[in-house]
Design an enzyme around this catalytic site. Sequence first.
Site, PDB file in Angstrom:
ATOM      1  N   ASP A 198      -6.096   7.156  10.012  1.00 33.19           N
ATOM      2  CA  ASP A 198      -5.033   6.154  10.039  1.00 33.19           C
ATOM      3  C   ASP A 198      -4.572   5.880  11.483  1.00 33.19           C
ATOM      4  OD1 ASP A 198      -3.603   4.435   8.485  1.00 33.19           O
ATOM      5  OD2 ASP A 198      -2.020   5.861   7.955  1.00 33.19           O
ATOM      6  N   GLY A 232       7.924   3.272   7.296  1.00 28.92           N
ATOM      7  CA  GLY A 232       9.194   3.978   7.181  1.00 28.92           C
ATOM      8  C   GLY A 232      10.091   3.386   6.104  1.00 28.92           C
ATOM      9  N   HIS A 268       0.066  -1.738   4.534  1.00 30.73           N
ATOM     10  CA  HIS A 268       0.643  -0.529   5.138  1.00 30.73           C
ATOM     11  C   HIS A 268       2.135  -0.497   4.835  1.00 30.73           C
ATOM     12  CE1 HIS A 268      -2.493   1.135   7.921  1.00 30.73           C
ATOM     13  NE2 HIS A 268      -3.080   0.028   7.499  1.00 30.73           N
ATOM     14  N   ALA A 299       4.119   0.702   2.509  1.00 29.23           N
ATOM     15  CA  ALA A 299       4.562   0.189   1.202  1.00 29.23           C
ATOM     16  C   ALA A 299       5.658   1.041   0.559  1.00 29.23           C
ATOM     17  CB  ALA A 299       3.376   0.070   0.253  1.00 29.23           C
TER      18      ALA A 299
END
Length: 288
Positions: free
Chosen positions: A80, A182, A215, A217
């Site tokens: 990642d 976040g 990304h 989520a």
Amino acid sequence: MRVLWDILKHAQEDCVAIAHFNVSDLVLLKAVFTTARELNVPVIVGASEGERNFMGVRQIAALVRSLREEFDFPIFLNADHTHQLPEAVRAAEAGFDVIVFDATALPFEENVTRTKEVVERLKAINPGILVEGELGDIGTGSEIHEEAPHSTKGLTTPDEAEEFVYSTGIDILAPAVGNMHGMLQSMVRGETKKHLDITRIAEIKRVTRVLLTLHGASGTDDEDLRKAIDAGINIVHINTELRVAWRHGLEDALAKQPHEVVPYKILLLAMESVKQVTRSRLALFNGR
Ligand SMILES: [Zn+2]
């Protein structure tokens, strides 16, 4: 064993998405693997640069490979948010299935140049590896944020997405479509949710025709996630929700067993807490 590319293409035909969960220890890895097996759905585990530094690039690759081989189960490994070419090469050489190359903080042209170079280098190491590029502002750090970092100016436009995909040769695109790394405190408490630009997702899918990853989520409205998958999202990343569950599970375990010192007796409760999140997310993304 089917390769990840085939699994993603089949998922797309079935209008379901593959869940991607970040792991940084054996508790998280076991929680993800166990629930994916219980539901019998493929899954991707991811390790960011920080998570790889903690576990070891070759060590996490060996752990995931051992699970895949021993249980003949479709669990895959993603590097990642990789920011430099040498780090991407290290992960590819260790046997990662996907590499997310993240140069989105750079100006568009530089992002194109560097991402294209990474695609060429990684495909030379492993022609079957999938490379994901990132475009737009989805923030950094899967942590609890005090204030909303969200701004609409960073959303990916379909025109840029089309040029980016065409110029770089990436297999997968990570766009900014209302998602954000976040969570806010209010999201952790369940009082607020992230919302996605579904029309933008559908338009980016229409012009690029590549696989799309969502990304950041964690904390997103469930209905928006279902619509985003219908609109063309193929992989959904959940990290902060797992980290919150890990911490809460650990705190509960320590509080309930104040004198316990056997790690696996304490960590089993943390694992159960993480499993609740992975189970519900896997069910949602797979239309269960
Ligand atoms: Zn991410």
